[in-house]
Design a protein around this motif. Structure first.
Motif, PDB file in Angstrom:
ATOM      1  N   TRP A  79       0.644  -1.262  -0.042  1.00  0.00           N
ATOM      2  CA  TRP A  79       0.069   0.019   0.006  1.00  0.00           C
ATOM      3  C   TRP A  79       0.984   1.268  -0.006  1.00  0.00           C
ATOM      4  N   PHE A  80       1.676   1.246   0.877  1.00  0.00           N
ATOM      5  CA  PHE A  80       2.846   2.476   0.908  1.00  0.00           C
ATOM      6  C   PHE A  80       3.461   2.666  -0.198  1.00  0.00           C
ATOM      7  N   ARG A  81       4.108   1.625  -0.784  1.00  0.00           N
ATOM      8  CA  ARG A  81       5.109   1.426  -1.769  1.00  0.00           C
ATOM      9  C   ARG A  81       4.341   1.878  -3.090  1.00  0.00           C
ATOM     10  N   GLU A  82       3.210   1.570  -3.399  1.00  0.00           N
ATOM     11  CA  GLU A  82       2.223   1.827  -4.385  1.00  0.00           C
ATOM     12  C   GLU A  82       1.788   3.116  -4.535  1.00  0.00           C
ATOM     13  N   ILE A  83       1.399   3.982  -3.452  1.00  0.00           N
ATOM     14  CA  ILE A  83       1.215   5.308  -3.444  1.00  0.00           C
ATOM     15  C   ILE A  83       2.257   6.042  -3.599  1.00  0.00           C
ATOM     16  N   ASP A  84       3.624   5.730  -2.949  1.00  0.00           N
ATOM     17  CA  ASP A  84       4.516   6.406  -2.949  1.00  0.00           C
ATOM     18  C   ASP A  84       5.196   6.483  -4.267  1.00  0.00           C
ATOM     19  N   TRP A  85       5.051   5.218  -5.326  1.00  0.00           N
ATOM     20  CA  TRP A  85       5.310   5.496  -6.452  1.00  0.00           C
ATOM     21  C   TRP A  85       4.726   6.534  -7.243  1.00  0.00           C
ATOM     22  N   GLY A  86       3.177   6.284  -7.117  1.00  0.00           N
ATOM     23  CA  GLY A  86       2.483   7.171  -7.766  1.00  0.00           C
ATOM     24  C   GLY A  86       2.547   8.677  -7.556  1.00  0.00           C
ATOM     25  N   VAL A  87       2.846   8.955  -6.264  1.00  0.00           N
ATOM     26  CA  VAL A  87       3.205  10.491  -6.028  1.00  0.00           C
ATOM     27  C   VAL A  87       4.314  10.869  -6.573  1.00  0.00           C
ATOM     28  N   ARG A  88       5.559   9.923  -6.521  1.00  0.00           N
ATOM     29  CA  ARG A  88       6.741  10.318  -7.282  1.00  0.00           C
ATOM     30  C   ARG A  88       6.858  10.457  -8.800  1.00  0.00           C
ATOM     31  N   HIS A  89       5.594   9.646  -9.261  1.00  0.00           N
ATOM     32  CA  HIS A  89       5.517   9.681 -10.778  1.00  0.00           C
ATOM     33  C   HIS A  89       4.205   9.988 -11.086  1.00  0.00           C
ATOM     34  N   PRO A  90       3.419  10.847 -10.999  1.00  0.00           N
ATOM     35  CA  PRO A  90       2.132  11.131 -11.075  1.00  0.00           C
ATOM     36  C   PRO A  90       1.800  11.029 -12.687  1.00  0.00           C
ATOM     37  N   VAL A  91       2.646  11.536 -13.648  1.00  0.00           N
ATOM     38  CA  VAL A  91       2.288  11.305 -15.182  1.00  0.00           C
ATOM     39  C   VAL A  91       2.360   9.905 -15.521  1.00  0.00           C
ATOM     40  N   ARG A  92       3.206   9.317 -14.915  1.00  0.00           N
ATOM     41  CA  ARG A  92       3.396   7.708 -15.259  1.00  0.00           C
ATOM     42  C   ARG A  92       2.182   7.123 -14.817  1.00  0.00           C
ATOM     43  N   TYR A  93       1.934   7.384 -13.434  1.00  0.00           N
ATOM     44  CA  TYR A  93       0.922   6.644 -12.852  1.00  0.00           C
ATOM     45  C   TYR A  93      -0.596   7.002 -13.475  1.00  0.00           C
ATOM     46  N   ARG A  94      -0.698   8.247 -14.009  1.00  0.00           N
ATOM     47  CA  ARG A  94      -2.007   8.499 -14.659  1.00  0.00           C
ATOM     48  C   ARG A  94      -1.989   7.898 -16.063  1.00  0.00           C
ATOM     49  N   LEU A  95      -1.001   7.861 -16.644  1.00  0.00           N
ATOM     50  CA  LEU A  95      -0.799   7.254 -17.979  1.00  0.00           C
ATOM     51  C   LEU A  95      -1.211   5.592 -17.672  1.00  0.00           C
ATOM     52  N   LEU A  96      -0.568   4.843 -16.835  1.00  0.00           N
ATOM     53  CA  LEU A  96      -0.717   3.642 -16.599  1.00  0.00           C
ATOM     54  C   LEU A  96      -2.318   3.425 -15.821  1.00  0.00           C
ATOM     55  N   GLN A  97      -2.951   4.258 -15.290  1.00  0.00           N
ATOM     56  CA  GLN A  97      -4.456   4.059 -15.169  1.00  0.00           C
ATOM     57  C   GLN A  97      -5.176   4.218 -16.398  1.00  0.00           C
ATOM     58  N   GLN A  98      -4.736   5.014 -17.312  1.00  0.00           N
ATOM     59  CA  GLN A  98      -5.518   5.185 -18.667  1.00  0.00           C
ATOM     60  C   GLN A  98      -5.500   3.848 -19.283  1.00  0.00           C
ATOM     61  N   LEU A  99      -4.232   3.307 -19.432  1.00  0.00           N
ATOM     62  CA  LEU A  99      -3.741   2.100 -20.161  1.00  0.00           C
ATOM     63  C   LEU A  99      -4.762   0.934 -19.552  1.00  0.00           C
ATOM     64  N   LYS A 100      -4.663   0.820 -18.101  1.00  0.00           N
ATOM     65  CA  LYS A 100      -5.270  -0.291 -17.507  1.00  0.00           C
ATOM     66  C   LYS A 100      -6.631  -0.239 -17.912  1.00  0.00           C
ATOM     67  N   LEU A 101      -7.356   0.795 -17.896  1.00  0.00           N
ATOM     68  CA  LEU A 101      -8.735   1.037 -18.120  1.00  0.00           C
ATOM     69  C   LEU A 101      -9.086   0.917 -19.710  1.00  0.00           C
ATOM     70  N   SER A 102      -8.137   1.138 -20.714  1.00  0.00           N
ATOM     71  CA  SER A 102      -8.378   0.998 -21.999  1.00  0.00           C
ATOM     72  C   SER A 102      -8.567  -0.691 -22.561  1.00  0.00           C
ATOM     73  N   ASP A 103      -9.226  -0.418 -23.599  1.00  0.00           N
ATOM     74  CA  ASP A 103      -9.499  -1.899 -24.083  1.00  0.00           C
ATOM     75  C   ASP A 103      -8.380  -2.185 -25.468  1.00  0.00           C
ATOM     76  N   LEU A 104      -7.408  -1.172 -25.172  1.00  0.00           N
ATOM     77  CA  LEU A 104      -6.162  -1.258 -26.230  1.00  0.00           C
ATOM     78  C   LEU A 104      -4.962  -2.291 -25.802  1.00  0.00           C
ATOM     79  N   VAL A 105      -4.883  -2.390 -24.540  1.00  0.00           N
ATOM     80  CA  VAL A 105      -3.864  -3.236 -23.993  1.00  0.00           C
ATOM     81  C   VAL A 105      -4.412  -4.713 -23.855  1.00  0.00           C
ATOM     82  N   SER A 106      -3.660  -5.484 -24.256  1.00  0.00           N
ATOM     83  CA  SER A 106      -4.091  -6.782 -24.557  1.00  0.00           C
ATOM     84  C   SER A 106      -4.276  -7.783 -23.481  1.00  0.00           C
ATOM     85  N   ARG A 107      -5.063  -8.728 -23.332  1.00  0.00           N
ATOM     86  CA  ARG A 107      -5.287  -9.735 -22.301  1.00  0.00           C
ATOM     87  C   ARG A 107      -3.923 -10.072 -21.841  1.00  0.00           C
TER      88      ARG A 107
END
Length: 192
Positions: free
Chosen positions: A88-116
């Motif tokens: 929990w702590f490390r995942e939030i820490d990564w996102g706070v340190r890399h907010p642009v990468r975190y937000r992009l990762l979230q968009q990718l997770k929710l998209s249907d463009l990333v393959s199964r």
């Protein structure tokens, strides 16, 4: 300067992350990526086959960075609570340190463009914690629900905590208190 194959691949992925974060992956043509990466169109397609192949690799790269941050100093011999709290702590820490990468990762997770396949491979990186949720459920520590449901609850709670921390630019002690408080809320809700 002559780049090695892995350097060229890394350069294309880095350029893609930059551009996807700026304009979104759906609005970024491969012509813009190759220009930004300073490679030919043929080179991009040699490495990734298609734009969707590139999107998969960007997703996997971001997940690998996030996972490596989480896995650092992972307390394998600790209690379930201590291991979940570490994640929990490390995942939030990564996102706070890399907010642009975190937000992009979230968009990718929710998209249907990333393959199964790419999504499944991203979970293979979590071998250090794969038994954690089943262990908590089987021991009676967690409520009697499915592993998938627990994982979704954790992601929803964690993402809410992370989005809040980024939006309100929390740092230092306020960030630490926020992460601890958000973990307590999650933990109280999931444990029996």
């Amino acid at each position: 300067m002559i780049l090695h194959m892995s350097d060229t691949r890394t350069q294309i992925i880095a350029a893609s992350i930059d551009l996807f974060a700026q304009a979104g992956f759906w609005n970024t043509p491969t012509s813009k990526i190759v220009k930004h990466a300073k490679v030919s169109t043929g080179t991009l397609f040699n490495y990734f086959g298609s734009k969707n192949g590139l999107i998969d690799e960007v997703f996997l790269q971001l997940r690998q960075e996030q996972t490596a941050h989480i896995e650092a100093n992972y307390p394998k011999a600790a209690t379930v609570r201590e291991r979940v709290e570490h994640i929990w702590f490390r995942e939030i820490d990564w996102g706070v340190r890399h907010p642009v990468r975190y937000r992009l990762l979230q968009q990718l997770k929710l998209s249907d463009l990333v393959s199964r396949d790419a999504k499944a491979r991203s979970w293979d990186q979590w071998s250090f914690a794969k038994t954690l949720i089943p262990e908590a459920i089987e021991s009676g520590l967690y409520r009697d629900v499915t592993v998938e449901y627990v994982a979704r609850l954790a992601f929803a709670h964690r993402d809410a905590a992370l989005d809040y921390a980024i939006t309100f630019e929390l740092a230092d002690m306020p960030l630490t208190k926020h992460i601890a408080r958000s973990f307590e809320i999650y933990w109280t809700g999931i444990t029996s």
